[in-house]
Write a protein that holds these residues in place. Sequence first.
Motif, mmCIF file in Angstrom:
data_model
loop_
_atom_site.group_PDB
_atom_site.id
_atom_site.type_symbol
_atom_site.label_atom_id
_atom_site.label_comp_id
_atom_site.label_asym_id
_atom_site.label_seq_id
_atom_site.Cartn_x
_atom_site.Cartn_y
_atom_site.Cartn_z
ATOM 1 N N GLY B 102 66.665 -0.235 -44.006
ATOM 2 C CA GLY B 102 68.049 0.184 -44.173
ATOM 3 C C GLY B 102 68.728 0.711 -42.928
ATOM 4 O O GLY B 102 69.940 0.660 -42.818
ATOM 5 N N GLN B 103 67.957 1.222 -41.984
ATOM 6 C CA GLN B 103 68.613 1.870 -40.861
ATOM 7 C C GLN B 103 68.551 1.043 -39.588
ATOM 8 O O GLN B 103 68.894 1.517 -38.519
ATOM 9 C CB GLN B 103 67.975 3.230 -40.615
ATOM 10 N N ARG B 160 77.783 -4.900 -44.202
ATOM 11 C CA ARG B 160 76.646 -5.156 -43.332
ATOM 12 C C ARG B 160 75.360 -5.184 -44.143
ATOM 13 O O ARG B 160 74.506 -6.033 -43.939
ATOM 14 C CB ARG B 160 76.581 -4.067 -42.272
ATOM 15 N N MET B 161 75.235 -4.201 -45.058
ATOM 16 C CA MET B 161 74.014 -4.146 -45.847
ATOM 17 C C MET B 161 73.882 -5.384 -46.719
ATOM 18 O O MET B 161 72.784 -5.930 -46.865
ATOM 19 C CB MET B 161 74.010 -2.875 -46.700
ATOM 20 N N THR B 182 70.374 1.186 -50.115
ATOM 21 C CA THR B 182 71.711 1.635 -50.526
ATOM 22 C C THR B 182 72.181 2.841 -49.729
ATOM 23 O O THR B 182 73.187 3.454 -50.067
ATOM 24 C CB THR B 182 71.736 2.017 -52.017
ATOM 25 N N ILE B 183 71.472 3.151 -48.646
ATOM 26 C CA ILE B 183 71.818 4.344 -47.883
ATOM 27 C C ILE B 183 73.241 4.207 -47.331
ATOM 28 O O ILE B 183 73.600 3.213 -46.719
ATOM 29 C CB ILE B 183 70.772 4.572 -46.769
ATOM 30 N N GLY B 184 74.070 5.191 -47.642
ATOM 31 C CA GLY B 184 75.430 5.188 -47.108
ATOM 32 C C GLY B 184 76.418 4.261 -47.790
ATOM 33 O O GLY B 184 77.533 4.089 -47.320
ATOM 34 N N ASP B 217 69.273 4.401 -58.040
ATOM 35 C CA ASP B 217 68.675 3.099 -57.713
ATOM 36 C C ASP B 217 67.420 2.892 -58.541
ATOM 37 O O ASP B 217 67.206 1.839 -59.136
ATOM 38 C CB ASP B 217 68.248 3.052 -56.238
ATOM 39 N N MET B 218 66.596 3.920 -58.526
ATOM 40 C CA MET B 218 65.313 3.835 -59.225
ATOM 41 C C MET B 218 65.534 3.555 -60.704
ATOM 42 O O MET B 218 64.926 2.662 -61.280
ATOM 43 C CB MET B 218 64.569 5.166 -59.111
#
Lengths: 266, 325
Positions: B102-103, B160-161, B182-184, B217-218
């Motif tokens: 993710g990063q 972008r993701m 899904t970060i951010g 998410d989980m």
Amino acid sequence: MKTLRLRPYLSAFRVRALLETQYRGAALGGLVTQMFFGLVYIALYHALYASGGAQETPLAEVVTYVWLQQMAFRALLSADGELNERVLSGGIAYDLCRPVDPWGWWFSRAVAQKLVGMLMRGAPMVFLQFVLPVGYRMALPPTWGAGAAFAVSLMAGLAVIAAVDAIRSAVVMRTLDARGVSAMIQLLMMIFAGNVIPLTLFPAQVQGLIRFQPFAQALDAPIRLYLGGGDFLLTLGMQLGWLLALGWLGRGMWRRQLLRVTIQGG
Amino acid sequence: MAYMEAEDLTRFFLRKKRVKEGGFRRWVARERETVKALDHASFQVEAGELVGLIGPNGAGKSTTVKLLTGILTPTEGACRVAGRVPWAERKQHVRELGVVFGQRTQLWWDVPIADSFDLLREIYDRPRNDWAERLRQISAALELEPLLRTPLRQLSLGQRMRAEVCGSLLHRPRLLFLDEPTIGLDAVSKLALRSFLKEENRREGTTILLTTHDMEDMLALCSRVLVLGHGKLLYDGALQELLRRYDTVHTLRCTFAGEVTLPPPPPGCVLRRDGDAVEVDYPPAQVPTGDMLDWVRRAGPLREMTLKEQNVDQLIARMYQELAL
């Protein structure tokens, strides 16, 4: 037997070559620098030869040697900073999740960068020869055969340089910083490929030794063919031999590094 | 044999520390300390499962993922994916593997994302038709079509993701690793991504291993979770079961019509006044919610009442606390 897929490496080559053509300002800067260095070196050799003391190598050959070295200088530079960036940013984690051999990947890129970088600086320098005074101008190869041998041998020389560069990148994987190893390799390259002093000017006693070391295969060997000296097949055999040896070493180093990779954080 | 197997999977790191005191010694001597990033974890995942990997920061989630992708070699123990040892057969292994960290980014910054996808096609050496078909399918599902000619650097984080996820699936991987995908992201992007992943898992049978700190998410994606803490595997099972185990406090909030005198609440309850309202925390396992309603009725005429469960984040925080993570 495993099939060797060439496409990924060809695309690494293509992408890096395209990228290199974008750096036109750098090419222009390099062109000016290399012209300057060429003229200074040649002026020095004119002075040296004029001050007496018969040399075995004729001045005209030295002039040609110096120009060819300057034209190909870009190939000696280790200028691809992307691996360093990938290592520092952790993007290398993605690279290692691709079904490609990392040695082959970085080798292909190095060939592309060196070939295109060299052509962008070297080709205009050929034309600039016409505006130079006669004593400062490089000569054409004595025969068509010598010219062709030079061209083939130069490609092999580029591959040798790229193999050295792939060794450099394996070291970067370990040290995590490209600066030290790049500076060291570049110094070795410039001296032992004949960029600082033509290897033809070294004393006859060491010629046997100095012609056979790996860095001489990069540029010295093709230039000797251009000047009409040396046996083509022998030279090419020597180049390919070193290419295999350096490639074997580099791949082994990469393989070892892959087994001890650490990727920090998230 | 299960699709993915980890047996006593272990990875230690050496962390070097400069010695604090002493003049010359400071420059030479280094203290070394062993960090157990992953400590004898054993688990199995079947093909087509959607498994979540959770745990606080530094629990060993990323290390687990890196071992299973073949980037890292284990210090002890072993793992196999589809019968292969990831690090020993790296090239064959990663051919069937998709990853999204993710990063970080796997696409090229300055070129249109379609060009990046093209380059990936050459790297994976896949047939053109199949690739185009797959790109059409995924970019439609992720609503990427209008963005394909845009350079990556001009996309928003959510776009972008989605592009990254698309890039990781084009070569039809059998196994997909998602590290905090899904970060951010904003709510809309999150929902879109979740439903896409679910669908991908259902339709293509792709095995998905997901690490995230986002409990929504989980809940949305994973029926099974692995909980890691200090490098140890602490729980392996259904997410709902895990939540039930830590779901120990519900809160009843009431406002009454007029002044009332409250009878003593059932044992195990905590009573609070909050302005006009009364709040009672009660353990649902011991005190049935029906008993609480009886208690409220005895207190007086009710005007308004709400019942709150703890949210998943609180449950997980409680679990981490209890496991001393």
